[in-house]
Design a protein around this motif. Structure first.
Motif, PDB file in Angstrom:
ATOM      1  N   MET A  17       0.830  -1.204   0.000  1.00  0.00           N
ATOM      2  CA  MET A  17       0.000   0.000   0.000  1.00  0.00           C
ATOM      3  C   MET A  17       0.870   1.262   0.000  1.00  0.00           C
ATOM      4  N   GLU A  18       1.981   1.228   0.726  1.00  0.00           N
ATOM      5  CA  GLU A  18       2.884   2.386   0.775  1.00  0.00           C
ATOM      6  C   GLU A  18       3.430   2.704  -0.614  1.00  0.00           C
ATOM      7  N   PRO A  63      -3.348   4.973 -14.117  1.00  0.00           N
ATOM      8  CA  PRO A  63      -3.034   3.848 -15.001  1.00  0.00           C
ATOM      9  C   PRO A  63      -4.023   3.737 -16.150  1.00  0.00           C
ATOM     10  N   ARG A  64      -3.541   3.179 -17.221  1.00  0.00           N
ATOM     11  CA  ARG A  64      -4.404   2.917 -18.373  1.00  0.00           C
ATOM     12  C   ARG A  64      -4.867   1.470 -18.319  1.00  0.00           C
ATOM     13  N   THR A  65      -5.666   1.080 -19.246  1.00  0.00           N
ATOM     14  CA  THR A  65      -6.370  -0.204 -19.302  1.00  0.00           C
ATOM     15  C   THR A  65      -5.709  -1.371 -18.558  1.00  0.00           C
ATOM     16  N   GLY A  66      -4.705  -2.012 -19.123  1.00  0.00           N
ATOM     17  CA  GLY A  66      -4.107  -3.194 -18.503  1.00  0.00           C
ATOM     18  C   GLY A  66      -3.513  -2.914 -17.145  1.00  0.00           C
ATOM     19  N   ALA A  67      -2.860  -1.781 -17.004  1.00  0.00           N
ATOM     20  CA  ALA A  67      -2.249  -1.428 -15.726  1.00  0.00           C
ATOM     21  C   ALA A  67      -3.317  -1.123 -14.675  1.00  0.00           C
ATOM     22  N   ALA A  68      -4.447  -0.587 -15.081  1.00  0.00           N
ATOM     23  CA  ALA A  68      -5.521  -0.272 -14.134  1.00  0.00           C
ATOM     24  C   ALA A  68      -6.006  -1.547 -13.443  1.00  0.00           C
ATOM     25  N   GLU A  69      -6.139  -2.617 -14.196  1.00  0.00           N
ATOM     26  CA  GLU A  69      -6.544  -3.885 -13.604  1.00  0.00           C
ATOM     27  C   GLU A  69      -5.520  -4.349 -12.579  1.00  0.00           C
ATOM     28  N   GLY A  70      -4.236  -4.173 -12.902  1.00  0.00           N
ATOM     29  CA  GLY A  70      -3.171  -4.547 -11.977  1.00  0.00           C
ATOM     30  C   GLY A  70      -3.201  -3.728 -10.697  1.00  0.00           C
ATOM     31  N   VAL A  71      -3.455  -2.434 -10.826  1.00  0.00           N
ATOM     32  CA  VAL A  71      -3.531  -1.567  -9.648  1.00  0.00           C
ATOM     33  C   VAL A  71      -4.675  -2.006  -8.741  1.00  0.00           C
ATOM     34  N   VAL A  72      -5.824  -2.241  -9.309  1.00  0.00           N
ATOM     35  CA  VAL A  72      -6.985  -2.679  -8.515  1.00  0.00           C
ATOM     36  C   VAL A  72      -6.691  -4.031  -7.866  1.00  0.00           C
ATOM     37  N   ILE A  77      -5.324  -7.135  -2.866  1.00  0.00           N
ATOM     38  CA  ILE A  77      -4.412  -8.013  -2.136  1.00  0.00           C
ATOM     39  C   ILE A  77      -3.909  -7.303  -0.876  1.00  0.00           C
ATOM     40  N   ALA A  78      -3.486  -6.048  -1.026  1.00  0.00           N
ATOM     41  CA  ALA A  78      -2.969  -5.296   0.120  1.00  0.00           C
ATOM     42  C   ALA A  78      -4.021  -5.170   1.214  1.00  0.00           C
ATOM     43  N   LEU A  97       0.112 -16.884  -5.479  1.00  0.00           N
ATOM     44  CA  LEU A  97      -0.776 -17.343  -6.554  1.00  0.00           C
ATOM     45  C   LEU A  97      -1.563 -16.172  -7.144  1.00  0.00           C
ATOM     46  N   GLU A  98      -2.023 -15.260  -6.285  1.00  0.00           N
ATOM     47  CA  GLU A  98      -2.764 -14.077  -6.749  1.00  0.00           C
ATOM     48  C   GLU A  98      -1.883 -13.176  -7.614  1.00  0.00           C
ATOM     49  N   LEU A  99      -0.613 -13.062  -7.246  1.00  0.00           N
ATOM     50  CA  LEU A  99       0.303 -12.195  -7.997  1.00  0.00           C
ATOM     51  C   LEU A  99       0.600 -12.749  -9.389  1.00  0.00           C
ATOM     52  N   THR A 100       0.524 -14.056  -9.536  1.00  0.00           N
ATOM     53  CA  THR A 100       0.802 -14.658 -10.836  1.00  0.00           C
ATOM     54  C   THR A 100      -0.463 -14.915 -11.652  1.00  0.00           C
TER      55      THR A 100
END
Length: 119
Positions: A17-18, A63-72, A77-78, A97-100
């Protein structure tokens, strides 16, 4: 306090989160995890109304499309790692497992996602 894997999981959530909000998340964590006694919802009021984009590090463009999903996905997870009950936190194996895993598509536009959507 007994040091266990769940302490490491909590620390992982804090560091994650930091990195995402650009500062120590202490105030945000305590706000997210302290339910409002006057609220009938189990979700804290800040989570019901605060946009994710307003919590993220403002020095970095949204973030844009693909990165936005990663941020969410990373914020979910955090937040799971910060659960007040250590037994309810995921294991590091589950986090790995969630990260991959493939990031799920966003249910709505990134700029409209509130913290409550991440619980």
């Amino acid at each position: 306090m007994k040091v266990t894997e769940k302490c490491d999981v909590y620390s992982f959530g804090v560091v994650t989160m930091e990195v995402m909000i650009g500062r120590h998340p202490g105030d945000l964590i305590s706000t997210l995890l302290s339910p409002d006694s006057s609220s009938s919802s189990s979700m804290p009021p800040i989570a019901q109304h605060t946009l994710l984009k307003d919590v993220l590090d403002q020095r970095i463009s949204l973030p844009r499309t693909g990165a936005a999903e990663g941020v969410v996905h990373m914020m979910k997870i955090a937040i799971a790692c910060l659960h007040p009950n250590p037994q309810s936190r995921p294991t590091m194996e589950k986090i790995s497992l969630e990260l991959t895993a493939k990031w799920p598509p966003l249910p709505k536009a990134f700029c409209t996602i509130i913290l409550g959507d991440l619980f």
